[in-house]
Design a protein around this motif. Structure first.
Motif, PDB file in Angstrom:
ATOM      1  N   THR A 218       0.821  -1.271  -0.070  1.00 41.88           N
ATOM      2  CA  THR A 218       0.163  -0.018  -0.265  1.00 41.88           C
ATOM      3  C   THR A 218       0.899   1.065   0.068  1.00 41.88           C
ATOM      4  OG1 THR A 218      -1.788  -1.002   1.186  1.00 41.88           O
ATOM      5  CG2 THR A 218      -1.754   1.323   1.264  1.00 41.88           C
TER       6      THR A 218
ATOM      7  N   TRP B  43      -1.132   8.283   8.943  1.00 40.22           N
ATOM      8  CA  TRP B  43      -1.253   6.851   8.345  1.00 40.22           C
ATOM      9  C   TRP B  43      -0.814   5.885   9.459  1.00 40.22           C
ATOM     10  CZ3 TRP B  43      -3.917   7.501   4.359  1.00 40.22           C
ATOM     11  CH2 TRP B  43      -3.810   8.796   3.756  1.00 40.22           C
TER      12      TRP B  43
ATOM     13  N   GLN C 173      -4.598  -1.841   6.127  1.00 42.62           N
ATOM     14  CA  GLN C 173      -4.285  -2.235   4.832  1.00 42.62           C
ATOM     15  C   GLN C 173      -3.051  -3.136   4.920  1.00 42.62           C
ATOM     16  OE1 GLN C 173      -4.396  -2.561   1.520  1.00 42.62           O
ATOM     17  NE2 GLN C 173      -6.446  -1.750   1.542  1.00 42.62           N
ATOM     18  N   SER C 174      -2.566  -3.524   3.911  1.00 42.47           N
ATOM     19  CA  SER C 174      -1.585  -4.692   3.735  1.00 42.47           C
ATOM     20  C   SER C 174      -0.452  -4.281   4.896  1.00 42.47           C
ATOM     21  CB  SER C 174      -0.878  -4.661   2.477  1.00 42.47           C
ATOM     22  OG  SER C 174      -0.168  -3.546   2.087  1.00 42.47           O
TER      23      SER C 174
ATOM     24  N   GLN D 266       3.715  -1.123   4.085  1.00 42.56           N
ATOM     25  CA  GLN D 266       3.022   0.014   3.650  1.00 42.56           C
ATOM     26  C   GLN D 266       4.073   1.250   3.448  1.00 42.56           C
ATOM     27  OE1 GLN D 266       0.542   1.270   6.718  1.00 42.56           O
ATOM     28  NE2 GLN D 266      -0.854  -0.630   6.593  1.00 42.56           N
TER      29      GLN D 266
ATOM     30  N   THR E 227      -1.773  -1.071  -3.871  1.00 40.36           N
ATOM     31  CA  THR E 227      -2.886  -0.326  -3.739  1.00 40.36           C
ATOM     32  C   THR E 227      -2.638   1.194  -3.121  1.00 40.36           C
ATOM     33  OG1 THR E 227      -4.409  -2.051  -2.577  1.00 40.36           O
ATOM     34  CG2 THR E 227      -4.839   0.052  -1.547  1.00 40.36           C
TER      35      THR E 227
ATOM     36  N   ILE F 193      -3.920   4.958  -1.610  1.00 38.65           N
ATOM     37  CA  ILE F 193      -4.784   5.741  -0.704  1.00 38.65           C
ATOM     38  C   ILE F 193      -4.315   7.281  -0.677  1.00 38.65           C
ATOM     39  CG2 ILE F 193      -3.833   4.537   1.285  1.00 38.65           C
ATOM     40  CD1 ILE F 193      -6.832   4.947   2.566  1.00 38.65           C
TER      41      ILE F 193
ATOM     42  N   ARG G 244     -10.254   0.359   4.745  1.00 41.39           N
ATOM     43  CA  ARG G 244      -9.758  -0.978   4.163  1.00 41.39           C
ATOM     44  C   ARG G 244     -10.795  -1.512   2.673  1.00 41.39           C
ATOM     45  NH1 ARG G 244      -7.475  -6.181   7.096  1.00 41.39           N
ATOM     46  NH2 ARG G 244      -6.968  -7.196   5.136  1.00 41.39           N
TER      47      ARG G 244
END
Length: 432
Positions: free
Chosen positions: A195, A214, A219-220, A223, A314, A316, A428
């Motif tokens: 991510t 963050w 998430q994963s 990151q 991913t 974000i 998520r």
């Protein structure tokens, strides 16, 4: 060490031990899922290559290929549940259906490459088999350890390219108008998918660093965040902060009583006291709008070159960070071989065009979900777009009406009481 053996040899376990009805159901379930997830014409070669490879992997007869081709073309979609039940009844899977997820991950990684579309398919099939997605995360971690061992033994080094990444990547020289661009690690360790989070502005105090928003992202486990143009983002953030916390903010809240209730936000509804200090925000906002677009284009080129490793990503971001993602996707969509890199994207309070026609091209790039988190009452976003709000649909203020299974609009109006609250939201991306 039984778990490692299973992770390395799922082909033998499933391909040879599943009964023929089970193997047929397994392939058919994947074929039907491919047609549902990636029905576009430009995805036909991916669908066919995947299913043909899976038929060989499962040691099925070539005679089943016409049926599998039909499934991947969209026929038999109503049979997904039937095939799932046939597969689950195979004695090899007794009380352990996660073997199928494990096998699909191994199959998808056999060439040292983890396509984002393959991971989206794996998530979908895992869901159809009623297996918690957390099981997939565990399996990926186990398989990752196996890949590391292979690299250390130098028996199969190309597999390790899946997880290579230039952590701490930093531009060695200025690129165009971009002065700062660097990836910072948010977590320790490696994962088969990553991510990248993108901050929308900085301000003195709690949110003075790129990593601060963050700290608890769901998430994963691997990151990163993108540090970009901090000088300009800090100038913008401090201007926003002064507007939000000062007398001007109170006046704007008064204006909300009229603008939000009437459903109209135009230059005529803003109080004179707010308009007189508009230059405090307009100038840094305009600079950051331009720079975020350039940063997005540069990020696209880095992702296209697979500097994140050959694995799903991913993205974000909030506010101008979401704008970076928007222009990243726009740039990627114009390039060949842009598919299979991006798994999900999450854009929160995005200051970008919200017309569906501008987002349609993203469906070529994003394999999983395109999540647009918007807040109808974000008066600050409305204010910076005040001169064009009558003509412009802003994604951060309303849903993007795109008829595609990837597009997910999330109304955050009930949880975002001020623009700064986007900083503390961790989402998520979900799958169904």
């Amino acid at each position: 060490m039984a778990e490692e053996t299973d992770a390395k040899e799922p082909c033998e376990l499933v391909g040879k031990q599943l009964g023929e009805p089970g193997r047929f159901a397994y392939a058919a379930l994947c074929g039907i899922s491919l047609a549902y997830l990636f029905p576009e014409k430009e995805q036909s070669s991916f669908r066919m290559e995947f299913i043909e490879g899976l038929v060989k992997w499962l040691e099925l007869s070539d005679a089943v290929l016409p049926a599998m081709t039909a499934f991947t073309s969209g026929l038999g979609g109503e049979g997904a549940e039937t095939f799932a039940q046939i597969l689950l009844k195979d004695p090899v899977l007794a009380n352990n259906p996660v073997i199928i997820t494990q096998d699909l991950v191994s199959f998808s990684l056999k060439d040292g490459y983890y396509d984002a579309r393959a991971r989206v398919l794996i998530c979908h099939v895992t869901w159809l088999l009623r297996i918690p997605l957390e099981e997939l995360e565990v399996l990926e971690e186990s398989l990752l350890e196996s890949l590391k061992e292979q690299k250390e033994e130098a028996s199969d080094p190309y597999h390790y390219s899946v997880i290579s990444i230039h952590a701490g990547y930093k531009m060695k020289k200025r690129v165009g108008a971009i002065e700062e661009f660097e990836f910072l690690s948010l977590t320790e360790g490696k994962q088969l998918h990553i991510t990248i989070a993108i901050t929308g502005w900085l301000c003195t105090g709690k949110y003075g660093s790129f990593t601060a928003p963050w700290s608890s992202m769901l998430q994963s486990s691997e990151q990163y965040c993108l540090a970009w143009e901090s000088k300009y983002l800090m100038e913008l953030g401090n201007a926003l902060d002064s507007l939000l916390n000062g007398f001007v903010n109170m006046m704007a809240q008064e204006a909300l009583k009229f603008t939000v209730l009437s459903g109209i936000v135009t230059a005529l509804t803003w109080p004179t006291s707010l308009l007189t200090v508009a230059n405090v925000i307009d100038n840094p906002w305009g600079v950051c709008l331009n720079r975020s677009a350039e940063v997005g284009k540069h990020l696209a080129q880095i992702l296209l070159r697979r500097q994140q490793g050959k694995r799903p990503v991913t993205l974000i971001g909030f506010s101008l960070g979401a704008r970076v993602i928007y222009f990243c996707l726009k740039e990627m969509a114009q390039e060949k071989d842009c598919e299979g890199i991006i798994e999900d994207v999450v854009l929160l309070g995005a200051p970008v065009e919200g017309e569906a026609k501008y987002w349609k091209a993203f469906t070529k790039v994003v394999s999983g979900r395109i999540i647009n988190g918007y807040c109808r009452g974000d008066w600050l976003l409305s204010f910076v777009y005040r001169t064009s709000s009558a003509q412009l649909k802003v994604a951060g203020l309303q849903p993007v009406i795109l008829d595609d299974r990837r597009m997910v609009n999330m109304d955050l109006s009930s949880v975002v009481s001020s623009p700064l609250h986007f900083l503390s939201i961790s989402l998520r991306p979900y799958r169904s």
